[in-house]
Scaffold this active site. Structure first.
Site, PDB file in Angstrom:
ATOM      1  N   SER A 106       0.821  -1.173   0.036  1.00  0.00           N
ATOM      2  CA  SER A 106      -0.095   0.146  -0.097  1.00  0.00           C
ATOM      3  C   SER A 106       0.727   1.267   0.169  1.00  0.00           C
ATOM      4  O   SER A 106       1.910   1.239   0.624  1.00  0.00           O
ATOM      5  CB  SER A 106      -0.812   0.165   1.165  1.00  0.00           C
ATOM      6  OG  SER A 106      -1.964  -1.084   1.300  1.00  0.00           O
TER       7      SER A 106
ATOM      8  N   HIS B  22      -3.919  -1.862  -4.477  1.00  0.00           N
ATOM      9  CA  HIS B  22      -2.967  -3.019  -4.971  1.00  0.00           C
ATOM     10  C   HIS B  22      -3.343  -3.555  -6.368  1.00  0.00           C
ATOM     11  O   HIS B  22      -4.364  -3.808  -6.790  1.00  0.00           O
ATOM     12  CB  HIS B  22      -3.120  -4.304  -3.948  1.00  0.00           C
ATOM     13  CG  HIS B  22      -2.396  -3.935  -2.778  1.00  0.00           C
ATOM     14  ND1 HIS B  22      -1.553  -4.786  -2.122  1.00  0.00           N
ATOM     15  CD2 HIS B  22      -2.602  -2.912  -1.825  1.00  0.00           C
ATOM     16  CE1 HIS B  22      -1.100  -4.292  -1.026  1.00  0.00           C
ATOM     17  NE2 HIS B  22      -1.899  -3.211  -0.748  1.00  0.00           N
TER      18      HIS B  22
ATOM     19  N   HIS C 255      -3.014 -10.289   2.274  1.00  0.00           N
ATOM     20  CA  HIS C 255      -3.198 -10.138   3.637  1.00  0.00           C
ATOM     21  C   HIS C 255      -3.804 -11.286   4.443  1.00  0.00           C
ATOM     22  O   HIS C 255      -5.019 -11.621   3.722  1.00  0.00           O
ATOM     23  CB  HIS C 255      -3.798  -8.660   3.944  1.00  0.00           C
ATOM     24  CG  HIS C 255      -2.793  -7.830   3.165  1.00  0.00           C
ATOM     25  ND1 HIS C 255      -3.168  -7.246   1.957  1.00  0.00           N
ATOM     26  CD2 HIS C 255      -1.727  -6.852   3.553  1.00  0.00           C
ATOM     27  CE1 HIS C 255      -2.476  -5.978   1.586  1.00  0.00           C
ATOM     28  NE2 HIS C 255      -1.673  -5.985   2.651  1.00  0.00           N
TER      29      HIS C 255
ATOM     30  N   TYR D 122      -5.819 -10.360   6.612  1.00  0.00           N
ATOM     31  CA  TYR D 122      -7.101  -9.774   6.798  1.00  0.00           C
ATOM     32  C   TYR D 122      -7.964 -10.046   5.696  1.00  0.00           C
ATOM     33  O   TYR D 122      -9.260  -9.855   5.728  1.00  0.00           O
ATOM     34  CB  TYR D 122      -6.958  -8.285   7.282  1.00  0.00           C
ATOM     35  CG  TYR D 122      -6.724  -7.301   6.115  1.00  0.00           C
ATOM     36  CD1 TYR D 122      -7.194  -7.056   5.088  1.00  0.00           C
ATOM     37  CD2 TYR D 122      -5.408  -6.910   6.530  1.00  0.00           C
ATOM     38  CE1 TYR D 122      -6.610  -6.178   3.921  1.00  0.00           C
ATOM     39  CE2 TYR D 122      -4.816  -5.665   5.449  1.00  0.00           C
ATOM     40  CZ  TYR D 122      -5.431  -5.690   4.339  1.00  0.00           C
ATOM     41  OH  TYR D 122      -5.113  -4.785   3.555  1.00  0.00           O
ATOM     42  N   GLU D 123      -7.427 -10.342   4.569  1.00  0.00           N
ATOM     43  CA  GLU D 123      -8.363 -10.855   3.466  1.00  0.00           C
ATOM     44  C   GLU D 123      -9.060 -12.291   3.497  1.00  0.00           C
ATOM     45  O   GLU D 123      -9.655 -12.678   2.675  1.00  0.00           O
ATOM     46  CB  GLU D 123      -7.782 -10.567   1.938  1.00  0.00           C
ATOM     47  CG  GLU D 123      -7.340  -9.115   1.770  1.00  0.00           C
ATOM     48  CD  GLU D 123      -6.462  -8.899   0.866  1.00  0.00           C
ATOM     49  OE1 GLU D 123      -6.742  -8.826  -0.658  1.00  0.00           O
ATOM     50  OE2 GLU D 123      -5.045  -9.078   0.870  1.00  0.00           O
TER      51      GLU D 123
ATOM     52  N   ALA E 117       3.205   0.121   3.953  1.00  0.00           N
ATOM     53  CA  ALA E 117       2.469   1.431   4.527  1.00  0.00           C
ATOM     54  C   ALA E 117       2.490   1.152   5.880  1.00  0.00           C
ATOM     55  O   ALA E 117       2.025  -0.118   6.393  1.00  0.00           O
ATOM     56  CB  ALA E 117       1.179   1.988   3.988  1.00  0.00           C
TER      57      ALA E 117
ATOM     58  N   MET F 192       0.057  -4.230   9.089  1.00  0.00           N
ATOM     59  CA  MET F 192      -0.548  -5.248   8.722  1.00  0.00           C
ATOM     60  C   MET F 192      -0.203  -6.269   7.519  1.00  0.00           C
ATOM     61  O   MET F 192      -0.759  -6.925   7.131  1.00  0.00           O
ATOM     62  CB  MET F 192      -2.055  -5.037   8.293  1.00  0.00           C
ATOM     63  CG  MET F 192      -2.656  -3.953   9.154  1.00  0.00           C
ATOM     64  SD  MET F 192      -4.346  -3.468   8.727  1.00  0.00           S
ATOM     65  CE  MET F 192      -4.872  -2.310   9.653  1.00  0.00           C
ATOM     66  N   SER F 193       1.383  -6.287   7.603  1.00  0.00           N
ATOM     67  CA  SER F 193       1.819  -7.038   6.527  1.00  0.00           C
ATOM     68  C   SER F 193       3.218  -7.370   6.886  1.00  0.00           C
ATOM     69  O   SER F 193       3.801  -7.444   7.936  1.00  0.00           O
ATOM     70  CB  SER F 193       1.765  -6.460   5.042  1.00  0.00           C
ATOM     71  OG  SER F 193       2.505  -5.387   4.951  1.00  0.00           O
TER      72      SER F 193
ATOM     73  N   ASN G 267       0.723   7.487   8.119  1.00  0.00           N
ATOM     74  CA  ASN G 267       0.188   8.282   9.202  1.00  0.00           C
ATOM     75  C   ASN G 267       0.888   8.085  10.520  1.00  0.00           C
ATOM     76  O   ASN G 267       1.705   7.330  10.606  1.00  0.00           O
ATOM     77  CB  ASN G 267      -1.399   7.809   9.299  1.00  0.00           C
ATOM     78  CG  ASN G 267      -1.280   6.252   9.284  1.00  0.00           C
ATOM     79  OD1 ASN G 267      -1.099   5.587   8.689  1.00  0.00           O
ATOM     80  ND2 ASN G 267      -1.476   6.083  10.816  1.00  0.00           N
TER      81      ASN G 267
ATOM     82  N   HIS H 102      -7.799   4.501   5.149  1.00  0.00           N
ATOM     83  CA  HIS H 102      -6.801   3.868   3.999  1.00  0.00           C
ATOM     84  C   HIS H 102      -6.755   5.028   2.673  1.00  0.00           C
ATOM     85  O   HIS H 102      -5.702   4.812   2.286  1.00  0.00           O
ATOM     86  CB  HIS H 102      -7.611   2.683   3.596  1.00  0.00           C
ATOM     87  CG  HIS H 102      -6.817   1.804   2.474  1.00  0.00           C
ATOM     88  ND1 HIS H 102      -5.481   1.407   2.895  1.00  0.00           N
ATOM     89  CD2 HIS H 102      -6.876   1.543   1.297  1.00  0.00           C
ATOM     90  CE1 HIS H 102      -4.898   0.474   1.661  1.00  0.00           C
ATOM     91  NE2 HIS H 102      -5.764   0.745   0.994  1.00  0.00           N
TER      92      HIS H 102
HETATM   93  N1  HPA Z   1      -1.859   0.867  11.516  1.00  0.00           N
HETATM   94  C1  HPA Z   1      -1.809  -0.279  10.879  1.00  0.00           C
HETATM   95  N2  HPA Z   1      -1.358  -0.486   9.649  1.00  0.00           N
HETATM   96  C2  HPA Z   1      -1.126   0.473   8.957  1.00  0.00           C
HETATM   97  C3  HPA Z   1      -1.317   1.805   9.470  1.00  0.00           C
HETATM   98  C4  HPA Z   1      -1.606   1.986  10.815  1.00  0.00           C
HETATM   99  O1  HPA Z   1      -1.565   3.313  11.430  1.00  0.00           O
HETATM  100  N3  HPA Z   1      -1.034   2.850   8.685  1.00  0.00           N
HETATM  101  C5  HPA Z   1      -0.711   2.080   7.461  1.00  0.00           C
HETATM  102  N4  HPA Z   1      -0.800   0.749   7.508  1.00  0.00           N
END
Ligand code: HPA
Length: 259
Positions: free
Chosen positions: A27, A59, A81, A83-84, A111, A198-199, A222, A234
């Site tokens: 991401s 993606h 992922h 989560y998918e 990310a 998350m990856s 972020n 996102h």
């Molecule tokens: N938390 C989890 N995954 C992320 C974040 C976050 O703040 N930013 C980008 N991916």
């Protein structure tokens, strides 16, 4: 084995017998691919054995073959992922396939939310170590893999030759898909995390088990939950990736030229 089948398909579809490097673009990193070079071949992920269709927004779901100088590089545009709903074996399959296709060096990008004080949005950070908080592993059976220096110190030093301003951090990998609570972020900071996402953590384990060297780079898209009180989205993650693309692309290209 599925990884070998996929490796054969990659060689056939790209016309390149052995790739040497793979870059997983997560991401926020998709736009950086354009800076790396023009692909000589592109294959949609679902057409390769065992590859799924990444469903996370942003993606692209393509595999590109690009020659950087004379080094054949695979760009994996997107990932699967947990989560998918994917299993760890699905999540790491593209990395395993790339290594079966000859790849010795894997660059994992993602990310991340910035936890440590001083991290700035838009900043790439070298991953120096990780916390696998997914409760999952891609390994099966008695595979006791050493993870000391899993994030290759020489590759980090090489990245810093290109961009001396790069800092390093510990990446905490969670399953998501919900972002963390402010309390969870305070806990993660206490246990040593600088970045959260998350990856990536399962992929580095698989790559090390298969003997590849790994470089990891997080883009801080972020500040993590509770750091400022702002809400997370996102869309923000993708927008920051878009804005950072020229810098990220130059960094990746510089690394690839030196491998
Ligand atoms: N938390 C989890 N995954 C992320 C974040 C976050 O703040 N930013 C980008 N991916």
């Amino acid at each position: 084995m599925l990884a070998e089948q996929a490796a054969r398909a990659i060689a056939e579809r790209t016309g390149v017998e052995r790739h040497r490097v793979a870059v997983v673009l997560g991401s926020g990193w998709q736009d950086a691919a354009a800076e790396i070079g023009t692909p000589s071949a592109s294959v949609p992920m679902p057409e390769l054995p065992g590859f799924g269709t990444p469903s996370a927004q942003g993606h692209v779901g393509m595999v590109h073959s690009v020659a950087v100088d004379n080094t054949p590089v695979l760009l994996l545009m997107g990932r699967q992922h947990l989560y998918e709903g994917y299993q760890p074996s699905d999540v790491v399959h593209p990395v395993s396939a790339a290594i079966a296709a000859g790849v010795e060096t894997v660059v994992l990008t993602n990310a991340a939310g910035g936890i440590r004080d001083g991290l700035r949005v838009g900043e790439p950070v070298l991953i120096s170590d990780h916390l696998n908080l997914t409760g999952r592993t891609p390994l099966a059976g008695a595979t006791f893999v050493d993870l000391v220096d899993a994030w290759d110190p020489e590759l980090r030093a090489l990245a810093r030759e290109i961009d001396p301003s790069l800092t390093e951090g510990v990446y905490a990998g969670l399953t998501g898909p919900q972002y963390e609570t402010p309390a969870e972020i305070r806990m993660l900071g206490t246990i040593g995390a600088d970045l959260v996402g998350m990856s990536t953590v399962l992929e580095v384990i698989a790559a090390r088990a298969l003997g590849a060297r790994v470089l990891g780079i997080s883009l801080v898209t972020n500040l993590a939950a509770g750091v400022t009180g702002a809400h997370l989205s996102h869309a923000e993650v993708l927008a920051e990736g878009h804005a950072a693309a020229p810098r990220l692309g130059k960094l990746l290209r510089g690394v690839l030229e030196r491998l």
